[in-house]
Structures are given as structure tokens and as C-alpha cells.
Design an enzyme around this catalytic site. Structure first.
Site, PDB file in Angstrom:
ATOM      1  N   ARG A  57       0.859  -1.169   0.000  1.00  0.00           N
ATOM      2  CA  ARG A  57       0.000   0.000   0.000  1.00  0.00           C
ATOM      3  C   ARG A  57       0.902   1.228   0.000  1.00  0.00           C
ATOM      4  O   ARG A  57       1.368   1.669   1.048  1.00  0.00           O
ATOM      5  CB  ARG A  57      -0.913  -0.006   1.233  1.00  0.00           C
ATOM      6  CG  ARG A  57      -2.141  -0.890   1.113  1.00  0.00           C
ATOM      7  CD  ARG A  57      -3.133  -0.392   0.071  1.00  0.00           C
ATOM      8  NE  ARG A  57      -3.685   0.896   0.384  1.00  0.00           N
ATOM      9  CZ  ARG A  57      -4.854   1.063   1.003  1.00  0.00           C
ATOM     10  NH1 ARG A  57      -5.583   0.040   1.373  1.00  0.00           N
ATOM     11  NH2 ARG A  57      -5.301   2.288   1.235  1.00  0.00           N
ATOM     12  N   GLU A 158      -9.455  10.295  -4.390  1.00  0.00           N
ATOM     13  CA  GLU A 158     -10.014   9.147  -3.688  1.00  0.00           C
ATOM     14  C   GLU A 158     -10.335   9.479  -2.238  1.00  0.00           C
ATOM     15  O   GLU A 158      -9.868  10.479  -1.692  1.00  0.00           O
ATOM     16  CB  GLU A 158      -9.059   7.951  -3.749  1.00  0.00           C
ATOM     17  CG  GLU A 158      -7.700   8.171  -3.127  1.00  0.00           C
ATOM     18  CD  GLU A 158      -6.790   6.957  -3.296  1.00  0.00           C
ATOM     19  OE1 GLU A 158      -7.252   5.825  -3.034  1.00  0.00           O
ATOM     20  OE2 GLU A 158      -5.620   7.136  -3.690  1.00  0.00           O
TER      21      GLU A 158
END
Length: 214
Positions: A57, A158
Site C-alpha cells: 500500500r 479518492e
């Protein structure tokens, strides 16, 4: 005269934000429909196969779930669909996720260098959400992009949702392949949701620019 307090829910209503989207390997669908969307940190503790889009990530927040507002990050989805021989589906969520969960709003991909320097706790206020819909340096103007009020200025913007998103927030699953829809539709129907078919390279599996400007 006092200030008018605008909430995240009110912004979503004013901008007619009707759904959030999250793309995933189709093999995750049975577990997603049963348990919801779980963070990378939560999934690590499960004894179940995982097919992540990337091995790490890069945004540095494995305790969050990444969702897009009104349209997927088409650049990233296109990249993953080309690089790996996998099939993807789009999990659609009710927008109430944004005001019922701790959520940080990023005007660009949360993994890029500039965004990684921002602390999520500073991006959770209503004005942080509204900032996703303002004209930005380095991005074509909203007018030029023919954007609707519900579309973020940068398609790579996002929201990072901190914590699990339970199945009750899932509204529908979008496929781009009839065979996949038929294969996974029993899971979708059992969960009380419905399936939708978009074209292989259109709708949520196409380009937002092409969809809006042609």
C-alpha cells in the site's frame, strides 16, 4: 449572523453523489458480499486467499479502504487490467459511507508523493471533501472536462475509509463480462444485491473523459 455549517452528507446531497466505487479482483466477491470491504491490515489476519492490486500500500494506510466518488480511477483500473491476466468487478457503495465512517478525502491519488505528505486527520472535514470538486492546478478545468457536479475534478481523487465497510452499504456489483456475471451472480443475489453489466471498455470500465466528452 452565524456561519452555516455544511456537513459531508449535505455536500453529497447537493452534488447528487449517488454512489461510491471500489474495483477488485472478482475472486474476492464471495467474501466481500459476505463480510464487506476489509482493510489490508484486517485481511492479513484471515486464512483466505487474497489477490491485491499491488503488493504494497504505497499510500501508507493499510488500515483503510480506498474508494472513488461517482466514477472509478480509470487510469489505475486500465493499468491493472493490462498488466495482469485477471478479471475485475466494481463494488458500488451507498454514499452514506462517507459520513458514517472515518474518511479522509484526497484530491489526487493518495499514493503519490505530495498526497503521502498529508496526514489523513487533516483531510476529514467537509471542506476537504468539497476541495475534490474545485478546479486544480495541473488538471484541466471542470468546464473543459464537461464534469457533472458529482464528479471529482481529478479522476484519481479518492477517499480513504478507515475501517471495514460492511455489506449493508453495498448496493450493486458491476461486471464487464457476461460469463463472469453469470458465474458470480448467485453470490450477488444471495447477498440481496443486484448485478449490472457494462461494456468491456465502456461505462465504469471505460474512460471518464471519453464518456463525458463524446
Amino acid at each position: 449572523m452565524g456561519y452555516v455549517i455544511v456537513t459531508i452528507q449535505q455536500i453529497c446531497q447537493q452534488r447528487n453523489i449517488q454512489e461510491l466505487v471500489h474495483f477488485t479482483d472478482v475472486r474476492h466477491l464471495p467474501s466481500i458480499l459476505q463480510f464487506g470491504l476489509m482493510t489490508r491490515a484486517q485481511i492479513a489476519g484471515l486464512q483466505t486467499p487474497v489477490y491485491p492490486n499491488d503488493d504494497v500500500r504505497l499510500d501508507g494506510h493499510p488500515n483503510s479502504v480506498s474508494v472513488s466518488i461517482s466514477f472509478p480511477n480509470d487510469r489505475m483500473l486500465y493499468k491493472y487490467r493490462r498488466q495482469v491476466q485477471r478479471q475485475f468487478a466494481i463494488v458500488c457503495l451507498h454514499p452514506s459511507v462517507l459520513w458514517t465512517h472515518r474518511t479522509a478525502f484526497y484530491p489526487d491519488n493518495a499514493a503519490n508523493t505530495t498526497m503521502r505528505q498529508l496526514h489523513p486527520r487533516n483531510l476529514m472535514a467537509p471542506h476537504s471533501l468539497e476541495a475534490l470538486f474545485q478546479d486544480m492546478n495541473g488538471v484541466r478545468s471542470r468546464a473543459d472536462q464537461c464534469l457533472e457536479p458529482c464528479h471529482t475534478t481529478n479522476v484519481q481523487a479518492e477517499a480513504l475509509v478507515f475501517g471495514q465497510i460492511h455489506p449493508q452499504f453495498i448496493t450493486r456489483i458491476v461486471f464487464n463480462n457476461q460469463a463472469l456475471l453469470q458465474q458470480y451472480n448467485p453470490y450477488v443475489r444471495f447477498a440481496g444485491k443486484h448485478s449490472v453489466l457494462h461494456g468491456a471498455n465502456s461505462g465504469y470500465f471505460g474512460s471518464r473523459t471519453f464518456m463525458l466528452e463524446h
